[in-house]
Design a protein around this motif. Structure first.
Motif, PDB file in Angstrom:
ATOM      1  N   TYR A   1      -0.915  -1.341   5.681  1.00  0.00           N
ATOM      2  CA  TYR A   1      -1.922  -0.274   5.685  1.00  0.00           C
ATOM      3  C   TYR A   1      -1.425   0.940   6.466  1.00  0.00           C
ATOM      4  O   TYR A   1      -1.768   2.083   6.135  1.00  0.00           O
ATOM      5  CB  TYR A   1      -3.226  -0.791   6.301  1.00  0.00           C
TER       6      TYR A   1
ATOM      7  N   GLN B   1      -4.703   6.694   3.316  1.00  0.00           N
ATOM      8  CA  GLN B   1      -5.587   6.122   4.336  1.00  0.00           C
ATOM      9  C   GLN B   1      -6.527   7.156   4.952  1.00  0.00           C
ATOM     10  O   GLN B   1      -7.602   6.806   5.451  1.00  0.00           O
ATOM     11  CB  GLN B   1      -4.771   5.438   5.437  1.00  0.00           C
TER      12      GLN B   1
ATOM     13  N   LEU C   1       0.812  -1.218   0.000  1.00  0.00           N
ATOM     14  CA  LEU C   1       0.000   0.000   0.000  1.00  0.00           C
ATOM     15  C   LEU C   1       0.844   1.265   0.000  1.00  0.00           C
ATOM     16  O   LEU C   1       0.349   2.338  -0.376  1.00  0.00           O
ATOM     17  CB  LEU C   1      -0.944  -0.015   1.206  1.00  0.00           C
ATOM     18  N   ARG C   2       2.084   1.168   0.400  1.00  0.00           N
ATOM     19  CA  ARG C   2       2.953   2.333   0.356  1.00  0.00           C
ATOM     20  C   ARG C   2       3.075   2.886  -1.061  1.00  0.00           C
ATOM     21  O   ARG C   2       3.314   4.076  -1.266  1.00  0.00           O
ATOM     22  CB  ARG C   2       4.336   1.952   0.900  1.00  0.00           C
TER      23      ARG C   2
ATOM     24  N   PHE D   1      -3.322  -6.739   0.934  1.00  0.00           N
ATOM     25  CA  PHE D   1      -2.930  -5.330   1.048  1.00  0.00           C
ATOM     26  C   PHE D   1      -1.910  -5.250   2.183  1.00  0.00           C
ATOM     27  O   PHE D   1      -2.264  -5.370   3.361  1.00  0.00           O
ATOM     28  CB  PHE D   1      -4.132  -4.444   1.350  1.00  0.00           C
TER      29      PHE D   1
ATOM     30  N   VAL E   1      -9.378   1.187  -1.234  1.00  0.00           N
ATOM     31  CA  VAL E   1      -9.092   0.134  -0.260  1.00  0.00           C
ATOM     32  C   VAL E   1     -10.169   0.118   0.819  1.00  0.00           C
ATOM     33  O   VAL E   1     -10.708  -0.943   1.178  1.00  0.00           O
ATOM     34  CB  VAL E   1      -7.699   0.332   0.360  1.00  0.00           C
TER      35      VAL E   1
ATOM     36  N   THR F   1      -1.160  -4.616   9.003  1.00  0.00           N
ATOM     37  CA  THR F   1      -0.989  -3.266   9.536  1.00  0.00           C
ATOM     38  C   THR F   1      -0.419  -3.337  10.942  1.00  0.00           C
ATOM     39  O   THR F   1      -0.491  -4.369  11.611  1.00  0.00           O
ATOM     40  CB  THR F   1      -2.333  -2.509   9.560  1.00  0.00           C
TER      41      THR F   1
ATOM     42  N   ASN G   1     -11.061   6.308  -0.419  1.00  0.00           N
ATOM     43  CA  ASN G   1     -10.056   5.525  -1.125  1.00  0.00           C
ATOM     44  C   ASN G   1     -10.611   4.133  -1.418  1.00  0.00           C
ATOM     45  O   ASN G   1     -11.434   3.593  -0.669  1.00  0.00           O
ATOM     46  CB  ASN G   1      -8.746   5.457  -0.340  1.00  0.00           C
TER      47      ASN G   1
ATOM     48  N   LYS H   1      -0.308   5.475  -3.768  1.00  0.00           N
ATOM     49  CA  LYS H   1      -0.784   6.846  -3.628  1.00  0.00           C
ATOM     50  C   LYS H   1      -1.468   7.311  -4.912  1.00  0.00           C
ATOM     51  O   LYS H   1      -0.912   7.206  -6.004  1.00  0.00           O
ATOM     52  CB  LYS H   1       0.383   7.780  -3.309  1.00  0.00           C
TER      53      LYS H   1
ATOM     54  N   TYR I   1       0.047   3.412   4.154  1.00  0.00           N
ATOM     55  CA  TYR I   1      -0.778   3.772   2.991  1.00  0.00           C
ATOM     56  C   TYR I   1      -0.959   5.289   2.926  1.00  0.00           C
ATOM     57  O   TYR I   1      -1.560   5.882   3.817  1.00  0.00           O
ATOM     58  CB  TYR I   1      -2.122   3.066   3.109  1.00  0.00           C
TER      59      TYR I   1
END
Length: 742
Positions: A244, A250, A199-200, A241, A257, A275, A255, A203, A247
């Motif tokens: 998180y 977030q 998830l990083r 994913f 997700v 996460t 979003n 964007k 992310y």
């Protein structure tokens, strides 16, 4: 998309005096120079030939060959348009497995060791896993294969949480390995499609199809966005994913997700989301499962050492010995990241086993990285360059890390050009060579008809390394007495930042604790940070006094690090003659050590007698039956707490005792049986009903205790006994007891 680090890195010669400056600046006081993610990611795309395009040193946007325009959500071909790719599903699966292999095939346990990379299955050891059952209870799982229950109607969305360094990303990569290699017996080899998305890297991405197209397929894939959309709409698909907590979107409530997690889109997709425990997605439905990682136990630590480090029995025993005798190491190395670092560095001769604090461990670890790199550079053929030392270079990295981590939208990735501009090429190259910084390729798909581009970005090997350098800047900030911690800081998420700061600098650490103590949410952070200080000033004692005056709770759900820090804080408070109003053990009590008298927690940690403790509350597991030896041990423990006035036990069944220690003196002992209205206090060696004053006789007590073998009467306690057993019959403790008797 993102995969592992390249197998080698060109090294720029570094002048010895510069290296010495860097090592000194990055080493905490008192340290002599002798988790992820134990996965180092760089971004790459796998070409159709199977080769991998790795990150280069160029920071410019470079065009990447493309077979044609790449559709985007705003430019999707009509639904009736046929794909240009024959047998799209086979192509899709083949390409996903190629990129999946690039993800799991280059695990780097130690940052600077770039020539000893392994496939994830060569280093993977199962960590402890627990599933949440009910509101506050957790049940141990036998394997990661049990994450998705086989029974119908179970949650299709599972949140996998854990503290930093507990192996969340490595577990995700093992799942990818299972699917790509169709591992027999693994449920993760079963779905048509399994995709792992970091998830990083997502964007600004607005759909799952766009994420897959941009991050999980090769640059030169002939599959269009429409192909991906159609394939995932009709497949048995599992999506992981990962991270998180990293992310970037977030906080954007719409979003994609979060829309998938809430079931508004992609209702057919099974989802695994990893996460940090401090960053659970909000407002999840009741049908979302929760799994938590509990780390390495002693057996897992030994399995890792034998599998990855060495099979020599003597060496294994030596490495493990210090984990058992050094409580700080024992707690830290529950986290696989620390355990792996400790095992490898100790095997190479490091003296990590002598470290007694979190700060000391991490600082010594970084010193080992730098020392290794220095040795490697000194043996290079090239002559060292005459480099000029810049005094503010380390400070620049500290400031970058601090501002990135404490901003409302945490920044964890930077453009390489910007980073080099801030640090200078030489120092930047050193950090990359050491492995503290990692380069990745980031892909950008522009408007339709444009050529996809990529650029080099940089991040820390693990977020904890960012917290280490950020701690130096925090120390500089608090030198100004007017400095105030930003309100948006998540103290629990950045607990290591504050712990490092307190261990690196005594005056600065004292000021940090003062600031933490002034916040409503700062008590837990004070508990974690105060033991990092070697001396307690008057201000620190005042802050600790305020916290312990309102009572200290030790929950079964608390991490071992938090429990260990809490115990250290309580011990130090007693040593400084600070009264402790109450300690409450919430389902965390296990037993009593008959020799040294500490209370043993279910985590294996021990709470020694506290001379200034006024009240002890033991809230046991529901339905628990305390043995005679345990009850005697608890009473003897209270005798060692000179100021103790109250002892209370909740939710348990106590054994009958014909006599009680006369040394209890004025200690008020109360027992709550878990049945409303039935609470007893010990008076003159007998249990007396706390509400009515009635005496609990031996005969009435026997009716309570099914071990007595006597027939239940219709006496005063018949109803209480029946209710107690009915209420507690389905508790895990009673279930285990029945199973042991069968």
């Amino acid at each position: 998309m993102s995969t592992m680090s390249p197998t080698s890195s060109s090294l720029m010669p570094i002048a010895p005096e510069l290296m010495g400056h860097l090592m000194n600046s990055m080493t905490p006081p008192g340290v002599n120079i002798a988790g992820s993610n134990n996965v180092v990611n760089i971004s790459c795309h796998v070409q159709s030939t199977g080769s991998v395009q790795l990150a280069t040193s160029s920071s410019q946007l470079d065009p990447v060959p493309s077979p044609g325009p790449v559709p985007t959500p705003d430019h999707v071909p009509p639904p009736n348009q046929e794909s240009d790719v024959p047998d799209t599903m086979s192509t899709f699966i083949q390409e996903l497995k190629e990129t999946g292999k690039a993800l799991y095939d280059k695990i780097q346990p130690i940052p600077y060791i770039k020539d000893e990379l392994d496939s994830v299955d060569k280093v993977f050891i199962e960590v402890g896993l627990e599933r949440r059952v009910g509101k506050d209870s957790w049940k141990k799982l036998g394997s990661y294969h049990d994450i998705f229950p086989k029974e119908k109607g179970n949650p299709r969305i599972q949140i996998i949480e854990g503290d930093p360094g507990y192996g969340k990303s490595t577990l995700a990569l093992q799942m990818v390995y299972d699917w790509c290699n169709e591992v027999s017996g693994s449920p993760f080899s079963g779905p048509d499609i399994l995709i792992c998305l970091n998830l990083r890297q997502l964007k600004g991405i607005t759909s799952i199809a766009q994420a897959i197209k941009q991050c999980s397929l090769p640059f030169d894939s002939k599959l269009k966005l429409l192909d991906v959309e159609q394939l995932i709409s009709k497949s048995n698909i599992w999506v992981i994913f990962d991270a998180y907590d990293e992310y970037p979107d977030q906080h954007n409530k719409v979003n994609f997700v979060m829309q998938m997690l809430k079931g508004k889109i992609g209702q057919h997709v099974n989802i695994l989301l990893t996460t940090r425990s401090s960053c659970i997605p909000p407002a999840l439905g009741a049908r979302t499962g929760r799994i938590r990682l509990t780390g390495f136990d002693n057996a897992a630590q030994e399995r890792y050492i034998r599998k990855v480090v060495t099979g020599d029995d003597e060496v294994v025993k030596k490495v493990l010995k210090h984990l058992n005798i050094n409580p700080t190491l024992g707690v830290l190395c529950r986290a696989p990241l620390f355990s792996v670092m400790y095992a490898h560095l100790t095997h190479k001769g490091s003296m990590l086993h002598e470290i007694s604090s979190v700060t000391g461990f991490f600082g010594h670890m970084i010193s080992c990285f730098l020392s290794h790199t220095q040795n490697k550079l000194s043996g290079a053929d090239e002559s060292p360059e005459n480099l000029q030392t810049h005094a503010d270079t380390h400070a620049a990295l500290d400031k970058l890390a601090f501002e990135a981590l404490t901003s409302k939208m945490q920044q964890l990735v930077w453009d390489r050009t910007f980073f080099v501009g801030e640090l200078g090429e030489v120092f930047y190259k050193l950090y990359v060579d050491v492995g503290i910084l990692v380069e990745e390729k980031e892909t950008h798909i522009p408007a339709p008809g444009k050529v996809p581009q990529h650029k080099t970005v940089v991040r820390f090997y693990h977020k904890l390394f960012g917290e280490w350098y950020a701690a130096y800047h925090l120390i500089e900030c608090v030198k100004s007495r007017s400095y105030i911690l930003p309100e948006n800081i998540n103290l629990y998420d950045l607990k290591f930042l504050f712990m490092f700061a307190c261990g690196l600098d005594q005056p600065g650490g004292s000021q940090v604790i003062k600031l933490l103590g002034e916040r409503k949410d700062g008590a837990e952070s004070v508990v974690l940070c105060a033991p990092q200080l070697k001396e307690w000033s008057h201000d620190i004692q005042t802050t600790v006094r305020r916290i312990v005056s309102s009572g200290i709770d030790i929950y079964i759900s608390d991490s071992r690090l938090l429990q260990q820090s809490t115990i250290q804080l309580l011990e130090l408070a007693s040593q400084h003659k600070i009264p402790i109003s109450q300690v409450m053990l919430l389902e965390s009590f296990s037993s009593v050590d008959p020799d040294s008298l500490p209370l043993v927690l279910r985590s294996g940690l021990c709470l020694p007698p506290l001379s200034t403790l006024k009240e002890l509350v033991i809230w046991t597991e529901p339905g628990r039956e305390v043995t005679v030896d345990e009850w005697t041990g608890i009473l003897n423990y209270t005798n060692q707490c000179q100021l103790l006035k109250k002892l209370k036990l909740d939710l348990c069944l106590l054994p009958w005792m014909d006599s009680f220690p006369t040394s209890l003196g004025s200690v008020e002992v109360r027992w709550v049986t878990a049945i409303d209205g039935h609470e007893y206090t010990l008076q003159s060696g007998r249990w007396q009903n706390w509400r009515s004053g009635g005496i609990l006789t031996r005969g009435a007590y026997d009716d309570l205790n099914e071990d007595s073998g006597e027939i239940l009467t219709r006496g005063a306690y018949d109803d209480l006994v029946t209710k107690f057993r009915e209420r507690c019959s389905d508790t895990p403790w009673q279930e285990r007891r029945r199973a042991e008797r069968e």
